[in-house]
Design a protein around this motif. Structure first.
Motif, mmCIF file in Angstrom:
data_model
loop_
_atom_site.group_PDB
_atom_site.id
_atom_site.type_symbol
_atom_site.label_atom_id
_atom_site.label_comp_id
_atom_site.label_asym_id
_atom_site.label_seq_id
_atom_site.Cartn_x
_atom_site.Cartn_y
_atom_site.Cartn_z
ATOM 1 N N PRO A 161 1.714 2.144 -3.069
ATOM 2 C CA PRO A 161 2.051 1.057 -2.789
ATOM 3 C C PRO A 161 2.565 0.978 -2.510
ATOM 4 N N GLY A 162 3.473 -0.089 -1.777
ATOM 5 C CA GLY A 162 3.916 -1.400 -1.243
ATOM 6 C C GLY A 162 3.503 -2.329 -0.636
ATOM 7 N N VAL A 163 3.506 -3.425 -0.151
ATOM 8 C CA VAL A 163 3.611 -4.786 0.507
ATOM 9 C C VAL A 163 2.857 -4.826 2.502
ATOM 10 N N TYR A 164 1.768 -5.190 2.497
ATOM 11 C CA TYR A 164 1.135 -4.224 3.466
ATOM 12 C C TYR A 164 0.634 -5.733 4.433
ATOM 13 N N PRO A 165 0.931 -6.454 5.395
ATOM 14 C CA PRO A 165 0.590 -7.377 6.664
ATOM 15 C C PRO A 165 -0.721 -6.776 6.748
ATOM 16 N N LEU A 166 -1.878 -8.281 6.301
ATOM 17 C CA LEU A 166 -3.286 -7.745 6.926
ATOM 18 C C LEU A 166 -2.899 -9.107 7.675
#
Length: 858
Positions: free
Chosen positions: A146-151
């Motif tokens: 889990p985490g916040v990912y830049p796409l």
């Protein structure tokens, strides 16, 4: 000929040459953009918007590609790329400007169009697994935790006269709260099982829900008992009506937090309505019927009927229902700049701007709002504004966490030292991974004590006995009042992301200069994804030695629509249900004891640049003083309307609106300055008219006194709808003595006559200047003059009269003396005796006739 070079994304490592006439193709997304533009890539939707252990294991991205150039583009393809998970809150913004090489996990290119002519567009959908390991999967985003990912969504194409190149991109954040199992995985080990985020430290979350609008009421109209309001335009009617901005903000709350009895209201406790009292005043005025300027640029021109009375009535009723079941707090009146208000230094104006909002909100919404808390629109205040808040009973200000600093360090942080010129938010250099890593972190405890911001605090109103807390000995507990101001801090990175959601997104003043860019280059769907990622980051990334606390503060004139606002509320709900967050009421947050370390205010340079210009301070102070001077002269009559306060408060409100921060963060403050100057001019003219409405009427011709002590008759007129106390200012010449009547009162909309005792010792025409003032000596109306002429002759007349009386007395005495002695008077010599006898007989006969007539009459 000069050969242009196309920058190629993906696995391409060569730089192909172009035929003559070709141009360099560059992205037009969040990253830097130079050279010709061929394609515009816009993100339309992301599914799922937040990944959980039960969501679809495949990410689906939909978008639109538009040919915005002047030549056709062929062989258009799209792929999804991923960068590393964000590990610092500042990277929630900075990562969106990373160069494409930092998005090192690549999906496969999928062809979406063979040809697009100029002006054509093509919708597309691409999918990619979140995790590898499936039986049929070839490539994936390879997300393992889990985490916040830049796409990054990357589009390639071949422009005419060119070769295949990267032509645009779109960046967004993907919050991953958990990972679903890998479908059809040949590996039955843990690598293919669901992965949940740790839930041992849920973040206490509070969300402010702003409801505000820019000032709309036309300035220069004092209050009246039956007058209709005038608005600059009718845009507010559309905003309050179905599908409008303010309607949708309420609709989002209603859809998530319905008021059906028995429903779980736990999540609703984390949301607090933050309402602008100026919006409520305007909406309430609309319900009674109103007029709208035919031309907003001509405030003195023609008007037309407004169309939003029903919409305002319905919207207010819905808001009252929500306010009755939710936390409510008043915003500063009309988003006033507290630093400018402090510079004006007008006690009455400050009291109206700071103490009245809570009363207005409570009165119109029939609720009890949170008291003693101020929410400055800029998120940053200077020391004078802080002292002003504390002196008006505010114990807490909600500020950006970068707007406070540990004592002795103010002005040393990167945010305090960097700023950009107004409007300079485009063409910023591309951010690299090193730049992201160097971006300063601004963290402050959830509540801090500003030890240097103190002021005399007004005594609180006594609480009813039932509300007094009891201590073991039975005596009421009296909590000690901290003389210092407290600051409840909010995370600037989530606030910056929330500000970008919706229409007309501003860049907040607290956003650091390194990560300021034109967010409208991104689509609304991409900006919503960024906000979802930003509000999820704290829940997914516990920070050592930091409280698990998150205060979410959107901009006060928030442009989110119903779908966007609902998505944000559902994201918080998702965090709460996943035990990653717990709701925390706003009043509990501000009641937290402050951090023991002393802090001080750190007024951000960008906030100072976005502030109200200094040139408006002096005019507001001057007109505020005139209103205060007049207020002291007006008389409140029981059961009479308008009262002095109702009459003059609208003009004070106009001055507060001059100091509004509304529309000052758009990059160009010209419109805001124009509105402010127009309000100053209109309020000044209105005050001139009010002061001129109380005057003494000039008498016609020359005023003649019957005697030297006759009173001077004057008539004073009051055209105001309220009674007023006056004094006559008469500049009496040396030849006159005029008695001062002292303080008198004029009725509303009427005249009154006055007799002023006057003594004039000169028979000449005298000119006496006369004017009216307030009891404090402030001039009212226009001065006039009275030409006075007296029939008095003064001392000479007295001497002449005395001499004539003395002469008459002497002559009469001489005649009687001679008659008593029997001597004829020399004055009678030459008078015939027979004639004398006839005269005497005539006198006796006349006397008898008169007596007879008198008896008959009786």
């Amino acid at each position: 000929m000069i050969v242009a070079v196309l920058t190629i994304l993906g696995s391409a490592t060569t730089l192909p040459t172009l035929l003559p006439g070709a141009a360099q193709a560059q992205p037009t997304g969040t990253g830097s953009a130079t050279g010709p533009k061929f394609l515009k890539l816009s993100l339309d939707s992301v599914t799922p918007t937040a990944v959980t252990t039960t969501s679809d294991p495949v990410l689906t991205v939909s978008g639109t590609v538009t040919n915005i150039g002047d030549r056709r583009v062929e062989d258009i393809s799209v792929r999804v790329q991923r960068a590393a998970a964000i590990t610092a809150p500042s990277n929630l913004r900075a990562a969106l400007r990373l160069d494409q090489v930092n998005y090192d996990v690549n999906g496969d290119f999928e062809e979406i169009a063979t040809l697009l002519d100029p002006g054509d567009r093509k919708k597309f959908t691409v999918t990619i697994p979140l995790r590898g390991g499936g039986a049929s999967a070839t490539t994936s985003l390879d997300i393992s935790k889990p985490g916040v990912y830049p796409l990054l969504l990357n589009v390639n194409g071949e422009p005419a006269y060119g070769t295949q190149a990267r032509l645009d991109d779109a960046r967004f954040l993907l919050p991953v709260l958990g990972l679903p199992p890998v479908p059809n995985s040949a590996d039955s080990s843990e690598t293919g099982q669901p992965v949940a985020a740790p839930t041992d430290a849920p973040v206490a979350t509070t969300l402010l829900w702003p409801l505000a609008d820019r000032p709309r009421l036309v300035a220069g109209h004092p209050g009246s008992a039956d007058g209709k309001a005038e608005l600059t335009d009718d845009e507010l009617a559309a905003s309050l009506g179905k599908g409008g901005r303010l309607d949708q903000l309420l609709a989002a709350l209603e859809s998530v937090f319905d008021t059906v009895p028995g429903r779980d209201r736990t999540l609703a406790t984390s949301v607090c309505l933050a309402v602008d009292p100026d919006l409520l005043i305007t909406a309430q005025a609309m319900t009674k019927g109103y007029r709208v300027l035919a031309s907003p640029s001509d405030p003195d021109g023609a008007t037309r009927p407004g169309t939003g009375a029903a919409q305002a009535q319905t919207w207010l009723a819905r808001l009252r229902t929500l306010a009755g079941s939710m936390c409510t707090v008043a915003l500063p009146f009309a988003q006033v700049d507290l630093a400018a208000l402090a510079a004006v230094n007008d006690p009455d104006l400050s009291a109206r701007a700071m103490n009245a909002p809570a009363e207005i909100v409570d009165s119109i919404l029939a609720t009890k709002s949170v008291r003693g808390v101020s929410l400055p629109d800029s998120g940053s205040i200077d020391t004078s504004a802080g002292i002003l808040l504390r002196s008006h009973g505010f114990g807490t200000a909600v500020l950006a966490d970068s707007a406070v600093a540990t004592e002795g360090t103010a002005g040393t942080s990167e945010a305090s030292q960097q700023t950009t010129s107004r409007g300079d938010t485009k063409n910023q250099p591309t951010v690299t991974q090193n730049t992201v890593n160097q971006t300063a972190e601004h963290t402050a405890p959830e509540v801090v004590r500003l030890s240097g911001v103190t002021a005399a605090v007004p005594a609180p109103a006594p609480a009813p006995p039932a509300a007094e807390p009891a201590v073991p000995n039975g005596n009421p507990a009296a909590p000690a009042v901290d003389p210092a101001l407290h600051a409840a801090t909010f995370d600037i990175w989530s606030a910056t992301a929330l500000a970008a959601v919706g229409s007309n997104p501003p860049t907040p003043s607290f956003t650091p200069a390194k990560v300021r860019y034109e967010v409208t280059n991104d689509s609304r769907a991409a900006r919503l994804q960024d906000a979802l990622g930003a509000i999820s980051w704290s829940a997914l990334n516990p920070e050592p030695n930091q409280p698990r606390s998150l205060l979410l503060v959107p901009p006060q004139q928030w442009g989110a629509n119903k779908e966007e606002a609902t998505a944000l509320l559902r994201q918080i709900e998702l965090l709460v249900r996943g035990n990653l967050a717990v709701p925390r009421p706003f009043h509990e947050l501000v009641a937290q004891p402050p951090n023991p370390q002393p802090y001080e205010l750190d007024y951000l340079p960008q906030a100072a640049q976005d502030a109200v210009p200094d040139r408006f301070v002096a005019p507001v102070r001057d007109q505020g003083r005139r209103i205060s001077d007049l207020t002291r002269a007006l008389v409140e009559v029981p059961e009479a309307e308008p009262t002095p306060r109702q009459f003059l408060d609208p003009l004070r409100d106009d001055l507060i609106r001059v100091l509004s921060l509304s529309d000052r963060r758009t990059g160009d403050a010209t419109q805001a300055d124009t509105f402010a100057q127009r309000r100053i001019d209109q309020t000044t003219r209105a005050m001139d008219k009010i002061y001129g409405s109380v005057t003494v009427l000039p008498p016609g011709g020359v005023y003649t006194l019957a005697s030297e002590q006759s009173p001077l008759l004057l008539v004073a007129r009051n055209d105001l709808p309220v009674s007023i106390r006056i004094k006559f200012l008469i500049e009496a010449p040396a030849e006159t003595k005029i008695t001062d009547l002292g303080e008198e009162q004029l009725p509303p909309k009427g005249t009154r006559s006055f007799q002023i005792p006057t003594e004039v010792s000169d028979s000449r025409n005298l000119v006496i200047p006369i004017s009216l003032t307030t009891p404090d000596g402030i001039a009212l109306g226009n001065a006039t003059s009275v030409s006075v002429r007296s029939n008095a002759y003064g001392q000479a007349l007295a001497i002449i009269t005395a001499c004539a009386g003395l002469l008459l007395f002497l002559l009469a005495g001489r005649r009687l003396w001679r008659r008593f002695r029997g001597q004829p008077d020399p004055a009678d010599e030459g008078f015939d005796p027979s004639t004398r006898r006839r005269v005497n007989r005539y006198r006796r006969a006349k006397k008898r006739v008169i007596q007879q007539e008198h008896q008959e009459a009786q």
